[in-house]
Scaffold this motif. Structure first.
Motif, PDB file in Angstrom:
ATOM      1  N   LEU A 135      -2.313   5.230 -15.754  1.00  0.00           N
ATOM      2  CA  LEU A 135      -2.116   4.211 -14.716  1.00  0.00           C
ATOM      3  C   LEU A 135      -0.663   4.276 -14.252  1.00  0.00           C
ATOM      4  O   LEU A 135       0.253   3.950 -15.016  1.00  0.00           O
ATOM      5  CB  LEU A 135      -2.458   2.821 -15.272  1.00  0.00           C
ATOM      6  N   PHE A 136      -0.449   4.689 -13.011  1.00  0.00           N
ATOM      7  CA  PHE A 136       0.910   4.875 -12.499  1.00  0.00           C
ATOM      8  C   PHE A 136       1.376   3.625 -11.756  1.00  0.00           C
ATOM      9  O   PHE A 136       0.602   2.987 -11.028  1.00  0.00           O
ATOM     10  CB  PHE A 136       0.953   6.087 -11.570  1.00  0.00           C
ATOM     11  N   ARG A 137       2.656   3.307 -11.927  1.00  0.00           N
ATOM     12  CA  ARG A 137       3.260   2.161 -11.246  1.00  0.00           C
ATOM     13  C   ARG A 137       4.239   2.647 -10.183  1.00  0.00           C
ATOM     14  O   ARG A 137       4.971   3.608 -10.405  1.00  0.00           O
ATOM     15  CB  ARG A 137       4.028   1.276 -12.234  1.00  0.00           C
ATOM     16  N   PRO A 138       4.308   1.960  -9.038  1.00  0.00           N
ATOM     17  CA  PRO A 138       5.319   2.325  -8.047  1.00  0.00           C
ATOM     18  C   PRO A 138       6.699   1.837  -8.477  1.00  0.00           C
ATOM     19  O   PRO A 138       6.814   0.881  -9.258  1.00  0.00           O
ATOM     20  CB  PRO A 138       4.849   1.597  -6.782  1.00  0.00           C
ATOM     21  N   THR A 139       7.732   2.467  -7.972  1.00  0.00           N
ATOM     22  CA  THR A 139       9.099   2.004  -8.197  1.00  0.00           C
ATOM     23  C   THR A 139       9.472   1.075  -7.046  1.00  0.00           C
ATOM     24  O   THR A 139       9.712   1.528  -5.921  1.00  0.00           O
ATOM     25  CB  THR A 139      10.071   3.179  -8.270  1.00  0.00           C
ATOM     26  N   LEU A 140       9.483  -0.220  -7.316  1.00  0.00           N
ATOM     27  CA  LEU A 140       9.814  -1.198  -6.283  1.00  0.00           C
ATOM     28  C   LEU A 140      11.328  -1.378  -6.193  1.00  0.00           C
ATOM     29  O   LEU A 140      12.048  -1.182  -7.178  1.00  0.00           O
ATOM     30  CB  LEU A 140       9.137  -2.532  -6.583  1.00  0.00           C
ATOM     31  N   TYR A 152      -9.950  14.595  -6.812  1.00  0.00           N
ATOM     32  CA  TYR A 152      -9.980  13.534  -7.824  1.00  0.00           C
ATOM     33  C   TYR A 152      -8.762  13.683  -8.752  1.00  0.00           C
ATOM     34  O   TYR A 152      -8.608  14.703  -9.417  1.00  0.00           O
ATOM     35  CB  TYR A 152     -11.273  13.635  -8.623  1.00  0.00           C
ATOM     36  N   PRO A 153      -7.862  12.677  -8.807  1.00  0.00           N
ATOM     37  CA  PRO A 153      -6.590  12.842  -9.526  1.00  0.00           C
ATOM     38  C   PRO A 153      -6.646  12.524 -11.017  1.00  0.00           C
ATOM     39  O   PRO A 153      -5.637  12.678 -11.711  1.00  0.00           O
ATOM     40  CB  PRO A 153      -5.678  11.856  -8.801  1.00  0.00           C
ATOM     41  N   LYS A 154      -7.787  12.046 -11.485  1.00  0.00           N
ATOM     42  CA  LYS A 154      -7.915  11.668 -12.901  1.00  0.00           C
ATOM     43  C   LYS A 154      -6.826  10.667 -13.288  1.00  0.00           C
ATOM     44  O   LYS A 154      -6.195  10.774 -14.342  1.00  0.00           O
ATOM     45  CB  LYS A 154      -7.840  12.902 -13.809  1.00  0.00           C
ATOM     46  N   ALA A 155      -6.622   9.668 -12.432  1.00  0.00           N
ATOM     47  CA  ALA A 155      -5.607   8.632 -12.677  1.00  0.00           C
ATOM     48  C   ALA A 155      -5.915   7.427 -11.791  1.00  0.00           C
ATOM     49  O   ALA A 155      -6.647   7.531 -10.800  1.00  0.00           O
ATOM     50  CB  ALA A 155      -4.210   9.167 -12.388  1.00  0.00           C
ATOM     51  N   ASN A 156      -5.344   6.290 -12.182  1.00  0.00           N
ATOM     52  CA  ASN A 156      -5.387   5.079 -11.375  1.00  0.00           C
ATOM     53  C   ASN A 156      -3.961   4.725 -10.950  1.00  0.00           C
ATOM     54  O   ASN A 156      -2.985   5.166 -11.578  1.00  0.00           O
ATOM     55  CB  ASN A 156      -6.008   3.918 -12.158  1.00  0.00           C
ATOM     56  N   PHE A 157      -3.846   3.884  -9.908  1.00  0.00           N
ATOM     57  CA  PHE A 157      -2.538   3.630  -9.323  1.00  0.00           C
ATOM     58  C   PHE A 157      -2.394   2.145  -8.982  1.00  0.00           C
ATOM     59  O   PHE A 157      -3.292   1.552  -8.365  1.00  0.00           O
ATOM     60  CB  PHE A 157      -2.358   4.471  -8.058  1.00  0.00           C
ATOM     61  N   TYR A 158      -1.263   1.575  -9.387  1.00  0.00           N
ATOM     62  CA  TYR A 158      -0.985   0.187  -9.024  1.00  0.00           C
ATOM     63  C   TYR A 158      -0.634   0.091  -7.539  1.00  0.00           C
ATOM     64  O   TYR A 158       0.105   0.922  -6.998  1.00  0.00           O
ATOM     65  CB  TYR A 158       0.182  -0.368  -9.831  1.00  0.00           C
ATOM     66  N   MET A 159      -1.146  -0.959  -6.891  1.00  0.00           N
ATOM     67  CA  MET A 159      -0.693  -1.417  -5.578  1.00  0.00           C
ATOM     68  C   MET A 159       0.083  -2.701  -5.846  1.00  0.00           C
ATOM     69  O   MET A 159      -0.514  -3.712  -6.210  1.00  0.00           O
ATOM     70  CB  MET A 159      -1.879  -1.696  -4.660  1.00  0.00           C
ATOM     71  N   SER A 160       1.396  -2.660  -5.703  1.00  0.00           N
ATOM     72  CA  SER A 160       2.230  -3.750  -6.215  1.00  0.00           C
ATOM     73  C   SER A 160       3.042  -4.420  -5.115  1.00  0.00           C
ATOM     74  O   SER A 160       3.484  -3.776  -4.158  1.00  0.00           O
ATOM     75  CB  SER A 160       3.193  -3.222  -7.292  1.00  0.00           C
ATOM     76  N   ALA A 161       3.255  -5.724  -5.295  1.00  0.00           N
ATOM     77  CA  ALA A 161       4.112  -6.499  -4.395  1.00  0.00           C
ATOM     78  C   ALA A 161       5.035  -7.373  -5.227  1.00  0.00           C
ATOM     79  O   ALA A 161       4.609  -7.968  -6.233  1.00  0.00           O
ATOM     80  CB  ALA A 161       3.274  -7.355  -3.448  1.00  0.00           C
ATOM     81  N   ALA A 162       6.301  -7.442  -4.811  1.00  0.00           N
ATOM     82  CA  ALA A 162       7.312  -8.246  -5.504  1.00  0.00           C
ATOM     83  C   ALA A 162       8.282  -8.798  -4.469  1.00  0.00           C
ATOM     84  O   ALA A 162       8.434  -8.235  -3.378  1.00  0.00           O
ATOM     85  CB  ALA A 162       8.048  -7.402  -6.547  1.00  0.00           C
ATOM     86  N   PRO A 163       8.962  -9.895  -4.775  1.00  0.00           N
ATOM     87  CA  PRO A 163       9.734 -10.602  -3.747  1.00  0.00           C
ATOM     88  C   PRO A 163      11.057  -9.942  -3.384  1.00  0.00           C
ATOM     89  O   PRO A 163      11.684  -9.257  -4.194  1.00  0.00           O
ATOM     90  CB  PRO A 163       9.985 -11.974  -4.381  1.00  0.00           C
ATOM     91  N   TYR A 164      11.434 -10.191  -2.136  1.00  0.00           N
ATOM     92  CA  TYR A 164      12.784  -9.891  -1.633  1.00  0.00           C
ATOM     93  C   TYR A 164      13.505 -11.219  -1.459  1.00  0.00           C
ATOM     94  O   TYR A 164      12.996 -12.127  -0.795  1.00  0.00           O
ATOM     95  CB  TYR A 164      12.706  -9.162  -0.294  1.00  0.00           C
ATOM     96  N   ASN A 181       2.598   6.633  -6.061  1.00  0.00           N
ATOM     97  CA  ASN A 181       2.291   8.035  -5.755  1.00  0.00           C
ATOM     98  C   ASN A 181       1.516   8.229  -4.451  1.00  0.00           C
ATOM     99  O   ASN A 181       0.816   9.229  -4.285  1.00  0.00           O
ATOM    100  CB  ASN A 181       1.513   8.690  -6.908  1.00  0.00           C
ATOM    101  N   HIS A 182       1.633   7.290  -3.536  1.00  0.00           N
ATOM    102  CA  HIS A 182       0.972   7.399  -2.234  1.00  0.00           C
ATOM    103  C   HIS A 182       1.954   7.006  -1.125  1.00  0.00           C
ATOM    104  O   HIS A 182       2.838   6.164  -1.342  1.00  0.00           O
ATOM    105  CB  HIS A 182      -0.264   6.497  -2.158  1.00  0.00           C
ATOM    106  N   THR A 183       1.759   7.610   0.027  1.00  0.00           N
ATOM    107  CA  THR A 183       2.555   7.276   1.208  1.00  0.00           C
ATOM    108  C   THR A 183       1.713   6.418   2.143  1.00  0.00           C
ATOM    109  O   THR A 183       0.514   6.658   2.320  1.00  0.00           O
ATOM    110  CB  THR A 183       3.013   8.556   1.934  1.00  0.00           C
ATOM    111  N   LEU A 184       2.343   5.417   2.735  1.00  0.00           N
ATOM    112  CA  LEU A 184       1.696   4.543   3.704  1.00  0.00           C
ATOM    113  C   LEU A 184       2.235   4.860   5.097  1.00  0.00           C
ATOM    114  O   LEU A 184       3.443   5.069   5.261  1.00  0.00           O
ATOM    115  CB  LEU A 184       1.959   3.071   3.370  1.00  0.00           C
TER     116      LEU A 184
END
Length: 578
Positions: free
Chosen positions: A329-334, A281-293, A242-245
């Protein structure tokens, strides 16, 4: 009476002297002590003794400012030989401090010390350092943060806070024993058991929730994340739920900013991104995730996901340190692990700033052109032995232009400098593949590679164009190629076989991205240009450690220029001996 706008010559000289003193005052000498020592570390519910610097995993962050001189005294207290490489530092005329074992130096032996002495010239941003012998960089690595000169702002919004995020790989087993066994059997080494962020595997691995990297942010603030892929063998997708880099820099070179939900970062590469926290304050936590290509077919890779947690400061909480596990706790869609389309889309957006302050000095003409094939291959098993390679009569190998580099028992740079290269290396590395074939089509019947210690010689200041072509031998694969001693411009890339007639017409010679590590696309090619303005012997290799071990590596020998400031400096008195 009018006052002349022209200063007398004496005043001009005084002003110039004062400006020089100011510049010199901004540049200082920074000294670090790096003690290589063992430390016990527990990950994935198991403890093991690992090689570290100063007992830290990852190792300490080296901070300098553009123009600084850096002295790092490395003392080896472990049983392994050791060298350290300052990945991406140009090392202008200071190749003795570059670090790859048996290329620019002999290793630092147990009980010995060596001072790496270099100046950070014309560079600012994120780089990193790591062991450059065997597989010791699995745990021996850390960030390099190069700040701009005093008074020079970033060419993007000033962040509220900045911090390094280092992606790594973790094995339960001893990696030195692991690669040693693989080389004995001719097979592929076992894959890693986990990925890490700043040394921590995170909550998606069994019993590892306590070992999770957490980043606490304040609503509305902007953060600079200095991403470093220190993994041994895996390119990684990265995303924050839920964040843009916003991409602002790669390999310590500013780029035209652009937003992404997901980025790709290869081993050896660095990427600076801006993350702007939500305004409330979003009242939530967010995963910062990394997975292989990975596009390996057939083959295995560590298809797991590492996660850290982005949490927000709660203005209604009295405790700064408390983590509210009851929040959503939100997860990104990798992406899918083989999403080459996303990789291509991302890399095609990377462009140099190409401004008067940060120009893109792309060589517009070329003195020397080279075409290298990069990929896997085989070597025959020893006589009366059975191997675990592609067949039971072959071992895995890798090569550039079908030459699998064999490192000598002494350092190439010292052999060159002392004029004692006879019997150490040849100067006849092939400029083209010795045998041509349909590189991305059906593999040739004979997949054996040649072995040797051959360098490719360049005159000082030659402008070089190099095309690197992936091959389909044992399967197409992306190869992150790292060139020591130089930055280069990525002027073109594509899929299939390189077309020397039509592809150059599409080269970007205006604002191509400038890097020190580039991915050769799986089943494709990449073209780079650089100026050979740094005398010495410079390693170039795949930054997938398993491929480097198998021989996907070579070295350039750049000769001295005619002027005194175009010559390699003499070796330091404490240079390790073999």
């Amino acid at each position: 009476m009018a006052i002349s706008s022209r200063l007398p010559a004496a005043c001009s000289l005084l002003m110039a002297t004062l400006m020089l003193l100011i510049v010199q005052a901004q540049s200082i000498t920074r000294r670090y002590d790096f003690n290589v020592q063992m430390a016990n570390v527990t990950r994935l519910c198991a403890s093991k003794s690992i090689v570290t610097v100063n007992g830290e995993y990852p190792g300490p962050t080296l901070v300098a400012r553009e123009g600084d001189r850096v002295l790092v005294r490395v003392t080896n207290h472990v049983a392994h030989n050791m060298t350290l490489h300052w990945h991406g530092i140009r090392q202008l005329r200071s190749g003795w401090a570059d670090g790859p074992a048996y290329v620019t130096q002999c290793p630092i032996q147990t009980g010995q010390s060596y001072v790496y002495n270099f100046t950070v010239a014309g560079q600012r941003g994120t780089l990193w350092w790591h062991a450059h012998i065997s597989w010791l960089r699995a745990t021996v690595y850390g960030a390099i943060v190069i700040l701009p000169k005093l008074g020079v702002p970033y060419p993007f919004v000033a962040p509220h806070k900045e911090l390094p995020l280092l992606f790594g790989e973790w094995w339960r087993a001893d990696t030195e024993a692991l690669i040693s066994q693989a080389l004995r059997t001719g097979g592929a080494p076992n894959i890693s058991d986990a990925f890490t962020i700043n040394g921590l595997p995170g909550p998606l691995y069994n019993s590892s929730a306590k070992d999770t990297f957490k980043l606490k942010v304040e609503p509305g603030k902007t953060y600079l994340l200095r991403l470093i892929n220190a993994a041994l063998n895996d390119e990684l997708f990265f995303s924050v739920a839920n964040h843009t880099l916003t991409i602002v820099e790669v390999d310590a070179v500013y780029v035209k900013p652009f937003p992404v939900k997901t980025l790709i970062i290869s081993p050896g590469q660095t990427t600076n991104v801006l993350l702007t926290a939500k305004p409330f304050y979003p009242k939530a936590n967010f995963y910062m995730s990394a997975a292989p290509y990975s596009v390996i077919r057939p083959g295995t890779f560590d298809n797991t996901t590492v996660a850290g947690i982005l949490e927000y400061h709660n203005p209604h909480s009295a405790s700064e340190s408390s983590f509210d596990k009851d929040l959503p706790l939100f997860r990104p869609t990798l992406p899918r692990f083989n999403d080459t389309g996303l990789v291509t889309n991302f890399t095609s957006k990377l462009r140099s700033l190409a401004t008067p302050q940060y120009p893109a000095a792309v060589p517009q003409s070329v003195d020397r052109r080279f075409f290298f094939t990069v990929g896997l291959g085989t070597r025959p098993c020893p006589v009366n032995a059975t191997c675990q390679g592609p067949t039971n009569t072959t071992q895995f190998a890798a090569a550039i232009n079908n030459i699998s580099l064999v490192l000598p028992s002494t350092a190439l740079l010292q052999s060159h400098f002392t004029g004692k290269s006879r019997g150490v290396y040849g100067s006849n590395f092939p400029v083209l593949p010795l045998s041509q074939f349909n590189y991305t089509g059906v593999s040739p019947n004979n997949t054996n590679v040649a072995t040797g210690t051959k360098l490719l010689v360049l005159p000082f200041n030659a402008s070089v164009e190099l095309v690197m072509q992936d091959t389909s031998i044992l399967g197409i694969e992306s190869h992150p190629l790292h060139l020591h001693g130089f930055n280069f411009f990525v002027v073109g890339q594509g899929f299939g076989n390189y077309d020397p007639v039509n592809d150059p017409m599409r080269f970007n010679l205006v604002d191509p991205v400038e890097r020190n590590t580039v991915g050769v696309p799986a089943g494709g090619w990449v073209a780079i240009r650089f100026l050979a303005d740094n005398p010495g012997v410079w390693f170039m290799h795949c930054h997938l450690e398993v491929h480097t071990t198998w021989g996907l590596r070579m070295a350039w020998l750049v000769l001295d220029g005619s002027l005194s400031n175009q010559k390699l400096l003499p070796p330091p008195s404490d240079l390790p001996k073999c």
